[in-house]
Motif scaffolding. Structure first.
Motif, short mmCIF file in Angstrom:
data_model
loop_
_atom_site.label_atom_id
_atom_site.label_comp_id
_atom_site.label_asym_id
_atom_site.label_seq_id
_atom_site.Cartn_x
_atom_site.Cartn_y
_atom_site.Cartn_z
N VAL A 23 0.85 -1.19 0.00
CA VAL A 23 0.00 0.00 0.00
C VAL A 23 0.89 1.24 0.00
CG1 VAL A 23 -1.69 1.32 1.34
CG2 VAL A 23 -1.95 -1.15 1.08
N ALA A 24 1.95 1.23 0.81
CA ALA A 24 2.87 2.36 0.86
C ALA A 24 3.54 2.59 -0.50
CB ALA A 24 3.93 2.14 1.94
N ASP A 26 2.30 1.76 -3.45
CA ASP A 26 1.28 2.28 -4.37
C ASP A 26 1.02 3.76 -4.11
OD1 ASP A 26 -0.83 1.98 -6.40
OD2 ASP A 26 -2.18 2.36 -4.70
N LEU A 27 0.95 4.15 -2.85
CA LEU A 27 0.75 5.56 -2.52
C LEU A 27 1.91 6.41 -3.02
CD1 LEU A 27 -0.67 5.35 1.11
CD2 LEU A 27 -1.90 6.01 -0.97
N ARG A 30 1.67 6.90 -6.76
CA ARG A 30 0.65 7.89 -7.09
C ARG A 30 1.14 9.30 -6.80
NH1 ARG A 30 -4.89 5.70 -7.21
NH2 ARG A 30 -4.72 3.44 -7.07
N ALA A 31 1.82 9.48 -5.67
CA ALA A 31 2.34 10.81 -5.32
C ALA A 31 3.40 11.26 -6.31
CB ALA A 31 2.91 10.79 -3.90
N ASP A 56 7.71 10.84 1.57
CA ASP A 56 7.14 9.79 2.40
C ASP A 56 6.87 10.37 3.79
OD1 ASP A 56 6.30 7.43 3.51
OD2 ASP A 56 8.31 6.58 3.68
N SER A 58 5.10 8.56 6.24
CA SER A 58 4.54 7.44 6.98
C SER A 58 4.85 7.53 8.47
CB SER A 58 5.11 6.12 6.44
OG SER A 58 4.72 5.93 5.12
N ARG A 64 1.63 6.99 4.61
CA ARG A 64 1.17 8.28 4.10
C ARG A 64 2.23 8.87 3.20
NH1 ARG A 64 -0.15 11.96 9.09
NH2 ARG A 64 -0.45 13.39 7.39
N VAL A 65 1.80 9.67 2.24
CA VAL A 65 2.71 10.43 1.38
C VAL A 65 2.16 11.83 1.20
CG1 VAL A 65 3.61 8.43 0.12
CG2 VAL A 65 1.60 9.60 -0.72
N GLY A 91 -2.85 10.99 -10.25
CA GLY A 91 -2.65 9.93 -9.28
C GLY A 91 -3.69 8.84 -9.30
#
Length: 92
Positions: A23-24, A26-27, A30-31, A56, A58, A64-65, A91
């Motif tokens: 998930v990190a 993928d985020l 996108r960012a 990053d 997180s 989180r990004v 994104g």
């Protein structure tokens, strides 16, 4: 709407999803796409840094990004043209 429907959140499953490395990743992808789109929309500049970068942000409990302005040129572009908001579609 259906009445009487109850939803119970699986806390451990939700926590595992929020901290999953996939998930990190993928985020962050996108960012970076959003930052790239925003950099392309900013006018050309000879500064050393890109106007926008993905960071990053997180924590221990959540991936989180953020996409931030990383130069004065990026700040001007964001203030004048609202560049980051116009780049959010990259994104998806």
């Amino acid at each position: 709407m259906a009445s009487g429907v109850r939803v119970r959140i699986n806390s451990s499953g939700a926590r595992a999803l929020l901290t999953d490395p996939a998930v990190a990743a993928d985020l962050m992808a996108r960012a970076e796409a959003i930052a790239g789109s925003a950099c392309a929309k900013a006018s050309p500049d000879e500064m050393r840094n890109d106007p926008f970068t993905a960071v990053d942000a997180s924590t221990a409990g959540r991936a989180r990004v953020r996409v931030v302005t990383s130069s004065p040129h990026g700040i001007r572009s964001q203030n004048r043209d609202n560049t980051l908001l116009k780049s959010v579609d990259a994104g998806r």
